[in-house]
Write a protein that holds these residues in place. Structure first.
Motif, PDB file in Angstrom:
ATOM      1  N   SER A 184      11.998   5.787  -7.462  1.00  0.00           N
ATOM      2  CA  SER A 184      12.959   5.863  -6.351  1.00  0.00           C
ATOM      3  C   SER A 184      12.291   6.371  -5.084  1.00  0.00           C
ATOM      4  O   SER A 184      12.577   5.896  -3.997  1.00  0.00           O
ATOM      5  CB  SER A 184      14.152   6.738  -6.728  1.00  0.00           C
ATOM      6  OG  SER A 184      13.753   8.076  -6.920  1.00  0.00           O
ATOM      7  N   VAL A 185      11.362   7.302  -5.205  1.00  0.00           N
ATOM      8  CA  VAL A 185      10.629   7.777  -4.031  1.00  0.00           C
ATOM      9  C   VAL A 185       9.724   6.672  -3.497  1.00  0.00           C
ATOM     10  O   VAL A 185       9.650   6.453  -2.293  1.00  0.00           O
ATOM     11  CB  VAL A 185       9.798   9.041  -4.381  1.00  0.00           C
ATOM     12  CG1 VAL A 185       8.789   9.344  -3.296  1.00  0.00           C
ATOM     13  CG2 VAL A 185      10.712  10.222  -4.627  1.00  0.00           C
ATOM     14  N   ALA A 186       9.067   5.930  -4.384  1.00  0.00           N
ATOM     15  CA  ALA A 186       8.159   4.875  -3.951  1.00  0.00           C
ATOM     16  C   ALA A 186       8.892   3.754  -3.252  1.00  0.00           C
ATOM     17  O   ALA A 186       8.394   3.191  -2.273  1.00  0.00           O
ATOM     18  CB  ALA A 186       7.374   4.343  -5.151  1.00  0.00           C
TER      19      ALA A 186
ATOM     20  N   VAL B  65       0.839  -1.209   0.000  1.00  0.00           N
ATOM     21  CA  VAL B  65       0.000   0.000   0.000  1.00  0.00           C
ATOM     22  C   VAL B  65       0.869   1.253   0.000  1.00  0.00           C
ATOM     23  O   VAL B  65       0.611   2.200  -0.753  1.00  0.00           O
ATOM     24  CB  VAL B  65      -0.965  -0.017   1.208  1.00  0.00           C
ATOM     25  CG1 VAL B  65      -1.636   1.334   1.398  1.00  0.00           C
ATOM     26  CG2 VAL B  65      -2.002  -1.109   1.031  1.00  0.00           C
ATOM     27  N   MET B  66       1.920   1.281   0.818  1.00  0.00           N
ATOM     28  CA  MET B  66       2.796   2.452   0.868  1.00  0.00           C
ATOM     29  C   MET B  66       3.488   2.692  -0.472  1.00  0.00           C
ATOM     30  O   MET B  66       3.619   3.831  -0.923  1.00  0.00           O
ATOM     31  CB  MET B  66       3.839   2.294   1.975  1.00  0.00           C
ATOM     32  CG  MET B  66       3.260   2.395   3.363  1.00  0.00           C
ATOM     33  SD  MET B  66       2.356   3.925   3.663  1.00  0.00           S
ATOM     34  CE  MET B  66       3.668   5.112   3.582  1.00  0.00           C
ATOM     35  N   PHE B  67       3.934   1.596  -1.120  1.00  0.00           N
ATOM     36  CA  PHE B  67       4.553   1.734  -2.433  1.00  0.00           C
ATOM     37  C   PHE B  67       3.551   2.304  -3.426  1.00  0.00           C
ATOM     38  O   PHE B  67       3.860   3.227  -4.184  1.00  0.00           O
ATOM     39  CB  PHE B  67       5.090   0.391  -2.927  1.00  0.00           C
ATOM     40  CG  PHE B  67       5.622   0.456  -4.333  1.00  0.00           C
ATOM     41  CD1 PHE B  67       6.896   0.911  -4.571  1.00  0.00           C
ATOM     42  CD2 PHE B  67       4.836   0.073  -5.402  1.00  0.00           C
ATOM     43  CE1 PHE B  67       7.394   0.985  -5.859  1.00  0.00           C
ATOM     44  CE2 PHE B  67       5.323   0.147  -6.691  1.00  0.00           C
ATOM     45  CZ  PHE B  67       6.605   0.599  -6.923  1.00  0.00           C
ATOM     46  N   GLY B  68       2.349   1.752  -3.431  1.00  0.00           N
ATOM     47  CA  GLY B  68       1.332   2.211  -4.378  1.00  0.00           C
ATOM     48  C   GLY B  68       0.959   3.667  -4.183  1.00  0.00           C
ATOM     49  O   GLY B  68       0.833   4.423  -5.147  1.00  0.00           O
ATOM     50  N   VAL B  69       0.787   4.070  -2.939  1.00  0.00           N
ATOM     51  CA  VAL B  69       0.426   5.465  -2.647  1.00  0.00           C
ATOM     52  C   VAL B  69       1.558   6.406  -3.049  1.00  0.00           C
ATOM     53  O   VAL B  69       1.320   7.444  -3.677  1.00  0.00           O
ATOM     54  CB  VAL B  69       0.069   5.624  -1.155  1.00  0.00           C
ATOM     55  CG1 VAL B  69      -0.032   7.083  -0.765  1.00  0.00           C
ATOM     56  CG2 VAL B  69      -1.227   4.897  -0.846  1.00  0.00           C
ATOM     57  N   ALA B  70       2.787   6.054  -2.699  1.00  0.00           N
ATOM     58  CA  ALA B  70       3.920   6.913  -3.048  1.00  0.00           C
ATOM     59  C   ALA B  70       4.125   6.985  -4.558  1.00  0.00           C
ATOM     60  O   ALA B  70       4.417   8.057  -5.102  1.00  0.00           O
ATOM     61  CB  ALA B  70       5.194   6.398  -2.380  1.00  0.00           C
ATOM     62  N   PHE B  71       3.939   5.866  -5.244  1.00  0.00           N
ATOM     63  CA  PHE B  71       4.097   5.861  -6.707  1.00  0.00           C
ATOM     64  C   PHE B  71       3.004   6.700  -7.366  1.00  0.00           C
ATOM     65  O   PHE B  71       3.279   7.504  -8.259  1.00  0.00           O
ATOM     66  CB  PHE B  71       4.066   4.427  -7.228  1.00  0.00           C
ATOM     67  CG  PHE B  71       4.588   4.281  -8.620  1.00  0.00           C
ATOM     68  CD1 PHE B  71       5.946   4.157  -8.838  1.00  0.00           C
ATOM     69  CD2 PHE B  71       3.737   4.279  -9.705  1.00  0.00           C
ATOM     70  CE1 PHE B  71       6.444   4.028 -10.119  1.00  0.00           C
ATOM     71  CE2 PHE B  71       4.227   4.154 -10.985  1.00  0.00           C
ATOM     72  CZ  PHE B  71       5.582   4.026 -11.200  1.00  0.00           C
TER      73      PHE B  71
ATOM     74  N   GLY C  88       9.061  12.273 -13.170  1.00  0.00           N
ATOM     75  CA  GLY C  88       9.339  11.243 -14.151  1.00  0.00           C
ATOM     76  C   GLY C  88       9.336   9.866 -13.506  1.00  0.00           C
ATOM     77  O   GLY C  88       9.271   9.720 -12.283  1.00  0.00           O
ATOM     78  N   TYR C  89       9.399   8.841 -14.346  1.00  0.00           N
ATOM     79  CA  TYR C  89       9.357   7.466 -13.831  1.00  0.00           C
ATOM     80  C   TYR C  89      10.518   7.177 -12.884  1.00  0.00           C
ATOM     81  O   TYR C  89      10.318   6.567 -11.840  1.00  0.00           O
ATOM     82  CB  TYR C  89       9.374   6.465 -14.990  1.00  0.00           C
ATOM     83  CG  TYR C  89       9.437   5.038 -14.512  1.00  0.00           C
ATOM     84  CD1 TYR C  89       8.298   4.402 -14.043  1.00  0.00           C
ATOM     85  CD2 TYR C  89      10.632   4.332 -14.505  1.00  0.00           C
ATOM     86  CE1 TYR C  89       8.342   3.105 -13.585  1.00  0.00           C
ATOM     87  CE2 TYR C  89      10.700   3.034 -14.047  1.00  0.00           C
ATOM     88  CZ  TYR C  89       9.552   2.415 -13.595  1.00  0.00           C
ATOM     89  OH  TYR C  89       9.606   1.134 -13.134  1.00  0.00           O
ATOM     90  N   ALA C  90      11.714   7.613 -13.238  1.00  0.00           N
ATOM     91  CA  ALA C  90      12.895   7.317 -12.404  1.00  0.00           C
ATOM     92  C   ALA C  90      12.746   7.925 -11.014  1.00  0.00           C
ATOM     93  O   ALA C  90      13.001   7.262 -10.003  1.00  0.00           O
ATOM     94  CB  ALA C  90      14.154   7.835 -13.084  1.00  0.00           C
TER      95      ALA C  90
END
Length: 66
Positions: free
Chosen positions: A61-63, A40-46, A55-57
């Motif tokens: 990296s933030v996610a 969930v944290m990855f998805g929200v941050a992404f 940008g994608y990069a």
């Protein structure tokens, strides 16, 4: 940029952790809630990074550090 091997290892590791959590091995009382939390944290941050126009990069990296 994220390599295909990174994505494959993340996916297979998540699958193994989730399977172990379902069948009761490998500390399942912690494995499944942590897996859900990190997903969930990855998805929200992404999603937030994409929404802000990074940008994608930079977004990935933030996610991955969220």
């Amino acid at each position: 940029m994220i390599a295909t091997a990174d994505i494959a290892s993340l996916g297979s590791g998540s699958l193994v952790g989730f399977t172990l959590g379902l069948v009761g091995g490998g500390g399942s009382i912690l494995a499944v809630p942590l897996l859900v939390y990190f997903a969930v944290m990855f998805g929200v941050a992404f999603a937030a990074g994409l929404w802000m126009g990074f940008g994608y990069a930079r977004t990935s990296s933030v996610a991955f550090t969220a």
